[in-house]
Scaffold this motif. Structure first.
Motif, mmCIF file in Angstrom:
data_model
loop_
_atom_site.group_PDB
_atom_site.id
_atom_site.type_symbol
_atom_site.label_atom_id
_atom_site.label_comp_id
_atom_site.label_asym_id
_atom_site.label_seq_id
_atom_site.Cartn_x
_atom_site.Cartn_y
_atom_site.Cartn_z
ATOM 1 N N GLN A 199 20.411 0.758 35.551
ATOM 2 C CA GLN A 199 19.031 0.320 35.720
ATOM 3 C C GLN A 199 18.683 -0.924 34.915
ATOM 4 O O GLN A 199 19.149 -1.109 33.793
ATOM 5 N N LEU A 200 17.839 -1.785 35.512
ATOM 6 C CA LEU A 200 17.349 -2.993 34.843
ATOM 7 C C LEU A 200 15.938 -2.717 34.320
ATOM 8 O O LEU A 200 15.037 -2.377 35.092
ATOM 9 N N GLU A 201 15.761 -2.902 33.003
ATOM 10 C CA GLU A 201 14.497 -2.563 32.350
ATOM 11 C C GLU A 201 13.922 -3.767 31.605
ATOM 12 O O GLU A 201 14.629 -4.712 31.276
ATOM 13 N N THR A 202 12.638 -3.716 31.333
ATOM 14 C CA THR A 202 11.915 -4.837 30.734
ATOM 15 C C THR A 202 12.377 -5.140 29.317
ATOM 16 O O THR A 202 12.519 -4.234 28.493
ATOM 17 N N ASP A 203 12.575 -6.411 29.037
ATOM 18 C CA ASP A 203 12.890 -6.836 27.676
ATOM 19 C C ASP A 203 11.579 -7.271 27.007
ATOM 20 O O ASP A 203 11.254 -8.462 26.936
ATOM 21 N N VAL A 204 10.823 -6.301 26.522
ATOM 22 C CA VAL A 204 9.511 -6.576 25.936
ATOM 23 C C VAL A 204 9.634 -7.443 24.692
ATOM 24 O O VAL A 204 8.815 -8.340 24.454
ATOM 25 N N GLU A 205 10.682 -7.200 23.915
ATOM 26 C CA GLU A 205 10.877 -7.979 22.696
ATOM 27 C C GLU A 205 11.117 -9.456 23.017
ATOM 28 O O GLU A 205 10.590 -10.349 22.324
ATOM 29 N N ALA A 233 13.825 -1.443 37.536
ATOM 30 C CA ALA A 233 12.803 -0.420 37.342
ATOM 31 C C ALA A 233 11.428 -1.064 37.209
ATOM 32 O O ALA A 233 11.311 -2.279 37.001
ATOM 33 N N CYS A 234 10.406 -0.260 37.329
ATOM 34 C CA CYS A 234 9.053 -0.720 37.029
ATOM 35 C C CYS A 234 9.018 -1.278 35.618
ATOM 36 O O CYS A 234 9.616 -0.715 34.698
ATOM 37 N N ASP A 235 8.340 -2.396 35.421
ATOM 38 C CA ASP A 235 8.253 -2.992 34.093
ATOM 39 C C ASP A 235 7.535 -2.072 33.114
ATOM 40 O O ASP A 235 6.754 -1.178 33.505
ATOM 41 N N THR A 370 18.610 5.068 39.119
ATOM 42 C CA THR A 370 17.433 4.246 38.804
ATOM 43 C C THR A 370 16.173 5.123 38.759
ATOM 44 O O THR A 370 15.304 5.019 39.633
ATOM 45 N N PRO A 371 16.062 5.974 37.764
ATOM 46 C CA PRO A 371 14.912 6.888 37.686
ATOM 47 C C PRO A 371 13.572 6.186 37.508
ATOM 48 O O PRO A 371 12.520 6.772 37.763
ATOM 49 N N SER A 426 18.267 -9.710 40.185
ATOM 50 C CA SER A 426 17.338 -9.824 39.050
ATOM 51 C C SER A 426 18.074 -9.782 37.717
ATOM 52 O O SER A 426 17.497 -9.425 36.683
ATOM 53 N N HIS A 427 19.335 -10.165 37.729
ATOM 54 C CA HIS A 427 20.151 -10.155 36.513
ATOM 55 C C HIS A 427 21.315 -11.114 36.696
ATOM 56 O O HIS A 427 21.889 -11.214 37.791
ATOM 57 N N SER A 428 21.666 -11.826 35.643
ATOM 58 C CA SER A 428 22.709 -12.849 35.741
ATOM 59 C C SER A 428 24.099 -12.281 35.966
ATOM 60 O O SER A 428 24.968 -12.963 36.527
ATOM 61 N N ALA A 429 24.335 -11.052 35.525
ATOM 62 C CA ALA A 429 25.695 -10.509 35.612
ATOM 63 C C ALA A 429 25.668 -9.029 35.954
ATOM 64 O O ALA A 429 26.287 -8.204 35.269
ATOM 65 N N TYR A 430 24.944 -8.679 37.019
ATOM 66 C CA TYR A 430 24.936 -7.266 37.405
ATOM 67 C C TYR A 430 26.327 -6.873 37.885
ATOM 68 O O TYR A 430 26.958 -7.616 38.651
ATOM 69 N N PRO A 431 26.860 -5.722 37.460
ATOM 70 C CA PRO A 431 28.277 -5.417 37.682
ATOM 71 C C PRO A 431 28.650 -4.870 39.062
ATOM 72 O O PRO A 431 29.834 -4.673 39.338
#
Length: 473
Positions: A199-205, A233-235, A370-371, A426-431
């Motif tokens: 899953q792709l998740e928000t990088d809040v930091e 995933a949802c942000d 992807t829950p 939505s990611h540079s290197a999704y596997p």
């Protein structure tokens, strides 16, 4: 039917028949009264005949339909085609005025009433979907999600002042999102999500660091998204809302097709309760089963100032089609129909995932975990060796399956001057190579069953093509 009319008619036909007709006419008037007083969807769906009577009644209030009307201006609601006239029930003046798209149109009392009532019904529908603390005003615009986001961002830019220059965007690979920012005359800063498992998740930091590096006074808004293609995933909209409030930065939530998910709506409701949310934008066609061309803009009770700004920022009056389509549809659904659709969609999501999991196991693939995405799901395409994975999508489309999306790692695209590696994922290197499917509102169990059957056959043929390609090479 007033008493004088009834008396006149009673001289032509029996008074008892006129009395019964009057009761029915009053029943239609009663629907009008209840809608105006409750400002909510009717509990039960309304029939087409009742809705048409209401629309014709509203249409008769517009000046172009007045008996004996003489129009000598450049815009008098004239139509050449009777088909066009019937399609819009004679409500041809549109909505709004040059100063406010939601303002009352002097020549179109009926159209203005329909538009205002549509806003009330849409607000009720959002509340029923989980946005319990939605503000008093829901704006229905005749623009799809992308242009509506542009209107929202230009309004925020106006509030921010001359220093406002940047929009920080949690990456979601759709061209519309980027174009919405650039069309608003702003620069986009892309924050890539974090890969956790599948899953792709928000990088809040990373979003916070970007604000600090640019200077909060130069950031017009952070744009987050709820509804998206798996495996994204949802942000983290709640954490982002708290951060934006603390740093005094605007926050816009792209809830494009999230209204159909009560889980996502509840998260939106929490976000604007615990922190800063300036506007939430959602598509009418993706959520309410109407033609493309409309969007809703809303916010929570804590912060409603931007909604008025967007309404006045819209240039000129607007087409009434989007609000009229939505108005008719919400009356046709009624509260019971709308709630039933939401419940059926949630049940369908579980059914689709179960059926696709069976197919994946049979063909040696797997469903991505992807829950955090309650609408879209994805299956790996590891069998796509020595052959273009996009061929798989083409094969499905040729078999009358639409809506799937095949994503291949490594594709690079430049949009609005920004280069995206791994575009689509939505990611540079999704596997993984994968394809997506959505359990969207209006999808049926039969759709899922037919999709699963076609999927099995397509995998078999695709593997044969891949083997043949491997042998040839």
């Amino acid at each position: 039917m007033d008493d004088d009319l009834c008396d006149a008619l009673s001289r032509v036909v029996s008074a008892r028949y006129v009395s019964r007709a009057k009761q029915n006419a009053n029943a239609v008037d009663g629907v009008f009264k209840r809608l105006s007083s409750s400002r909510a969807m009717p509990k039960e769906p309304l029939g087409d005949d009742v809705i048409e009577l209401m629309l014709h009644r509203l249409s008769s209030m517009d000046s172009n339909n007045f008996i004996g009307n003489v129009g000598v201006g450049e815009r008098e609601g004239r139509t050449f085609s009777s088909l066009v006239r019937r399609r819009c029930f004679g409500m041809t003046h549109g909505i709004g005025r040059s100063g406010d798209v939601a303002a009352e149109q002097p020549k179109a009392c009926g159209s203005s009433l329909a538009n205002a009532l549509c806003g009330f019904l849409a607000r009720d529908a959002l509340k029923l979907a989980g946005m319990r603390d939605v503000g008093k005003r829901v704006l229905v615009l005749p623009t799809a999600t992308g242009m509506t986001l542009t209107l929202v961002l230009t309004s925020l830019k106006k509030q921010r002042g001359v220093e406002g220059r940047y929009v920080i965007w949690s990456r979601l690979d759709q061209k519309t999102c980027v174009k919405a920012v650039t069309c608003a005359g702003l620069e986009i800063v892309v924050i890539e999500p974090v890969l956790r498992g599948d899953q792709l998740e928000t990088d809040v930091e990373a979003i916070e660091r970007a604000i600090e590096n640019l200077g909060s006074e130069r950031v017009v808004a952070v744009v987050t998204s709820t509804s998206c293609f798996a495996p994204r995933a949802c942000d983290e909209i709640e954490k982002t809302a708290k951060m934006c409030e603390r740093l005094d930065v605007g926050h816009v939530i792209n809830n494009a097709y999230g209204v159909q998910s009560r889980a996502l709506c509840e998260r939106v409701n929490k976000a604007w309760t615990v922190g800063r949310v300036d506007a939430v934008v959602q598509s009418t066609d993706k959520n309410f089963l109407v033609p493309v061309g409309g969007a809703l803009v809303c916010c929570g009770k804590r912060n409603e100032t931007l909604i008025d700004e967007v309404a006045t920022n819209y240039p000129g009056r607007a087409s009434a089609y989007a609000s009229l389509d939505l108005f008719i549809t919400l009356l046709s659904m009624g509260e019971k129909g709308w709630v039933r659709l939401l419940t059926e969609r949630e049940t369908l999501y579980e059914y689709m995932r179960e059926e696709l999991s069976k197919v994946a196991e049979e063909v040696g693939e797997r469903m991505l975990e992807t829950p955090g995405n309650p609408i879209s799901m994805a299956m790996t395409l590891s069998c796509a060796q020595n052959v273009s994975p996009t061929m798989f999508g083409s094969m499905l489309f040729s078999r009358l399956v639409s809506g799937t999306r095949v994503v291949t790692p490594g594709e690079t695209k430049t949009i609005g001057g920004v280069e995206f590696r791994g575009f689509g994922a939505s990611h540079s290197a999704y596997p993984h190579t994968y394809f997506t499917a959505a359990a969207a509102i209006g999808t049926t169990h039969d759709d899922v069953d037919r999709f699963a059957a076609i999927l099995r056959k397509t995998f078999l043929e695709f593997k044969v093509k891949a083997a043949a390609s491997a042998a040839a090479s």
